[in-house]
Write a protein that holds these residues in place. Sequence first.
Motif, short mmCIF file in Angstrom:
data_model
loop_
_atom_site.label_atom_id
_atom_site.label_comp_id
_atom_site.label_asym_id
_atom_site.label_seq_id
_atom_site.Cartn_x
_atom_site.Cartn_y
_atom_site.Cartn_z
N GLY A 187 42.48 -22.65 15.93
CA GLY A 187 41.41 -22.21 15.04
C GLY A 187 41.28 -20.70 15.11
O GLY A 187 41.90 -20.04 15.95
N CYS A 188 40.44 -20.15 14.21
CA CYS A 188 40.31 -18.70 14.17
C CYS A 188 39.21 -18.22 15.12
O CYS A 188 38.34 -18.99 15.54
CB CYS A 188 40.05 -18.25 12.74
SG CYS A 188 38.76 -19.18 11.93
N CYS A 189 39.24 -16.92 15.45
CA CYS A 189 38.39 -16.37 16.50
C CYS A 189 36.99 -16.03 16.01
O CYS A 189 36.67 -16.17 14.84
CB CYS A 189 39.04 -15.09 17.05
SG CYS A 189 38.97 -13.73 15.88
N VAL B 5 35.72 -14.84 9.68
CA VAL B 5 34.55 -15.32 8.92
C VAL B 5 34.12 -16.73 9.35
O VAL B 5 32.94 -17.03 9.43
CB VAL B 5 34.80 -15.33 7.39
CG1 VAL B 5 34.30 -14.06 6.77
CG2 VAL B 5 36.26 -15.59 7.07
N ASN B 6 35.08 -17.60 9.63
CA ASN B 6 34.73 -19.00 9.86
C ASN B 6 34.56 -19.39 11.32
O ASN B 6 33.87 -20.35 11.63
CB ASN B 6 35.79 -19.91 9.23
CG ASN B 6 35.78 -19.78 7.71
OD1 ASN B 6 34.72 -19.76 7.10
ND2 ASN B 6 36.95 -19.64 7.11
N ASN B 7 35.22 -18.66 12.23
CA ASN B 7 35.15 -18.98 13.66
C ASN B 7 35.41 -20.47 13.92
O ASN B 7 34.60 -21.16 14.54
CB ASN B 7 33.79 -18.54 14.24
CG ASN B 7 33.78 -18.57 15.77
OD1 ASN B 7 34.81 -18.86 16.39
ND2 ASN B 7 32.64 -18.29 16.36
N HIS B 8 36.55 -20.95 13.42
CA HIS B 8 36.86 -22.38 13.54
C HIS B 8 37.10 -22.81 14.98
O HIS B 8 36.93 -23.99 15.29
CB HIS B 8 38.09 -22.72 12.67
CG HIS B 8 37.75 -22.80 11.22
ND1 HIS B 8 38.40 -22.05 10.25
CD2 HIS B 8 36.82 -23.53 10.56
CE1 HIS B 8 37.89 -22.32 9.06
NE2 HIS B 8 36.93 -23.22 9.22
N ALA B 9 37.49 -21.88 15.84
CA ALA B 9 37.73 -22.25 17.24
C ALA B 9 36.44 -22.73 17.88
O ALA B 9 36.40 -23.77 18.55
CB ALA B 9 38.31 -21.07 18.02
N ALA C 191 48.90 -20.07 12.15
CA ALA C 191 47.87 -20.03 11.11
C ALA C 191 46.71 -20.93 11.52
O ALA C 191 46.87 -21.85 12.31
CB ALA C 191 48.45 -20.52 9.78
N CYS C 192 45.50 -20.60 11.00
CA CYS C 192 44.35 -21.48 11.19
C CYS C 192 44.39 -22.49 10.05
O CYS C 192 44.15 -22.11 8.90
CB CYS C 192 43.05 -20.69 11.16
SG CYS C 192 41.59 -21.74 11.17
N PRO C 193 44.68 -23.78 10.31
CA PRO C 193 44.88 -24.75 9.23
C PRO C 193 43.66 -24.89 8.31
O PRO C 193 43.81 -25.01 7.09
CB PRO C 193 45.14 -26.07 9.96
CG PRO C 193 45.06 -25.81 11.41
CD PRO C 193 44.86 -24.37 11.65
N GLN C 194 42.46 -24.82 8.88
CA GLN C 194 41.26 -24.98 8.05
C GLN C 194 41.07 -23.80 7.11
O GLN C 194 40.64 -23.96 5.97
CB GLN C 194 40.03 -25.15 8.93
CG GLN C 194 39.98 -26.51 9.62
CD GLN C 194 38.88 -26.58 10.63
OE1 GLN C 194 39.05 -26.14 11.76
NE2 GLN C 194 37.74 -27.11 10.24
N CYS C 195 41.39 -22.58 7.61
CA CYS C 195 41.29 -21.40 6.76
C CYS C 195 42.34 -21.43 5.65
O CYS C 195 42.08 -21.01 4.53
CB CYS C 195 41.45 -20.11 7.57
SG CYS C 195 40.00 -19.69 8.55
N VAL C 196 43.54 -21.96 6.00
CA VAL C 196 44.59 -22.08 4.98
C VAL C 196 44.10 -23.00 3.87
O VAL C 196 44.22 -22.69 2.69
CB VAL C 196 45.89 -22.62 5.61
CG1 VAL C 196 46.90 -22.96 4.51
CG2 VAL C 196 46.49 -21.59 6.57
ZN ZN Z 1 39.70 -20.58 10.53
#
Ligand code: ZN
Lengths: 492, 75
Positions: free
Chosen positions: A442-444, A448-452, A418-423
């Motif tokens: 992070g997410c790709c 929506v957020n592109n945390h990576a 899971a992406c912790p920030q999105c969670v």
């Molecule tokens: Zn994310």
Amino acid sequence: MHADLVGFGALVLIAGLLARAGRRINLPTVPFFMLAGILLGPGTPGPVLVAHPEDLSLLASLGLILLLFHLGVEFPVDQVLGSGKRLFVAAGSYIGLNVGAGLLFGFALGWGGYEAFVIAGALGISSSAIVTKLLIEFRRLANAETPVILGIIVIEDLFLALYLALLSPLLSGAGSAGELVLRIGLSFAYLVVLFAVARFGARLVGKVIDSNEDELLAILMVGLVVLVAGVSAEIGVSDAIGALMIGLVIARTPLRERVERLVLPLRDVFAAVFFLVFGLTIDVGDFGSVALPVLLAVLMTVVTNVVAGLIAGRLFGLNQRGAANVGLTVLGRGEFSLILATLAIAAGLDDRLGPFIALYVLVLAVTSPLLAANSRYLARIIPDRLLHASWRYVREETISTACTHLDRINITESDADACPQCVDSGDDWVQLRMCLTCGAVGCCSDSVNNHAEEHYRQTGHPLIRSLEEGEDWRYCYIDGALVREPMGATRE
Amino acid sequence: MGKGIYVQELPGIGKRYDVDLGSNTQRISVVVRRDGTRDLYVFAAGKDDPVAVIEMSEEQARKVGALLAGTYFSE
Ligand SMILES: [Zn+2]
Ligand SMILES: [Zn+2]
Ligand SMILES: [Zn+2]
């Protein structure tokens, strides 16, 4: 009878001009030398500059000898031996597929058994000169697949020596099976002797031709090479192998660099004459009767090359683009095919071999740079399951080995799902990426957020990997490219 | 070899040196071919293909090298 200087000079000049025009659109030179010979030779209607190609045969054999001598001198023994088993498997499957298919094709044509062996070599062995030039022109020297391609063509050169050692006795017209076995045995024994000379006697051979003056070194070098080639031909091993092997011997002496530099212009000129003279012997009227077999041979070669490219891609963890580049770049055929054709003509094999191989080389000369330049379209249609990792997102992208940030990799595995920030914020994500420096997940970029990428901006940690099932590709944000560890590299 | 320079063998062509400039926007690789020719590959951030490739003879490379190293003096 002496060849007319006016005709010969004009022919060489026109060949050079044709080749120069071809270079403007990145076409290889070898086919143009041959084309000039075909167009202005006795076999084609119109002006004839040289009516008797046989008058030039000594110059042509000099071209053949210097071509193979240079190949031997610059053969990168250490680089090949140091590149590992995987490369030999890749090259072995490339050669096996292409030469094997060529042999079947040759037998299917029904021109004869010896003819089939010549066709196998002519269709199966690619031109190192053409392939190397393509890689430089397409600016692919930093690509991950490039060392693989170079390794394959270098091992192919080695294979050529062994193939010639097998073929020359076959074509020598041995009467009985016993005599044939004897000649093949003799041929390989001669190879072993020359290998031994290369290993233990190189210093001595070096002393024979050594001179501080370039002028004398060049003369002594040409004399020795032609002599060894001639003796080899007398023994029944081809002059080509003799020249190649004496090149390997010289390569092990301190003279190597100077010899490499001195032989180059000689090789260029006389090899061009060799291709020209081959062209002169071709009757353009014969092209019609071989057009269909040539078309089929070209199609088959493209298919076997693409398959071999996929195998190399699997072995080396390349994506679709890399695998397509391997297959479509190693496609070039040139000098070696023409050498085999010349051997066949000299041995009096089927008349159709000359025009068949000439047309085959011409067609591939034009198509292979085009196909290699457009490899991304092939990459688009190669299914993921043919290659190891799933490359869904990045199949058409170039993988680079020129990333200088690989020393910032500390951690490569994670079982995060899971992406912790999105969670935390309650958002959804598409795919997961992991930072290879600190392990942050992070997410790709499609999420929506592109945390990576946000993580990269905040920390400067350059490299990520995909955490998707079955995917292991790595991406460098700084380079903006897929990256991987170079094979056989010395990272310091 | 100094820190931050990485070597890749290119069988039959020569060697490639990848230079870490410590920069987030530019990166260069130098290919030294066996015949002495140098190819300078220039990459920019976010592009997987080189933005420029400059081919130099040994002589030209020496000139540029002297300029870069600050050892070139005009009289
Ligand atoms: Zn994310
Ligand atoms: Zn990088
Ligand atoms: Zn990190």
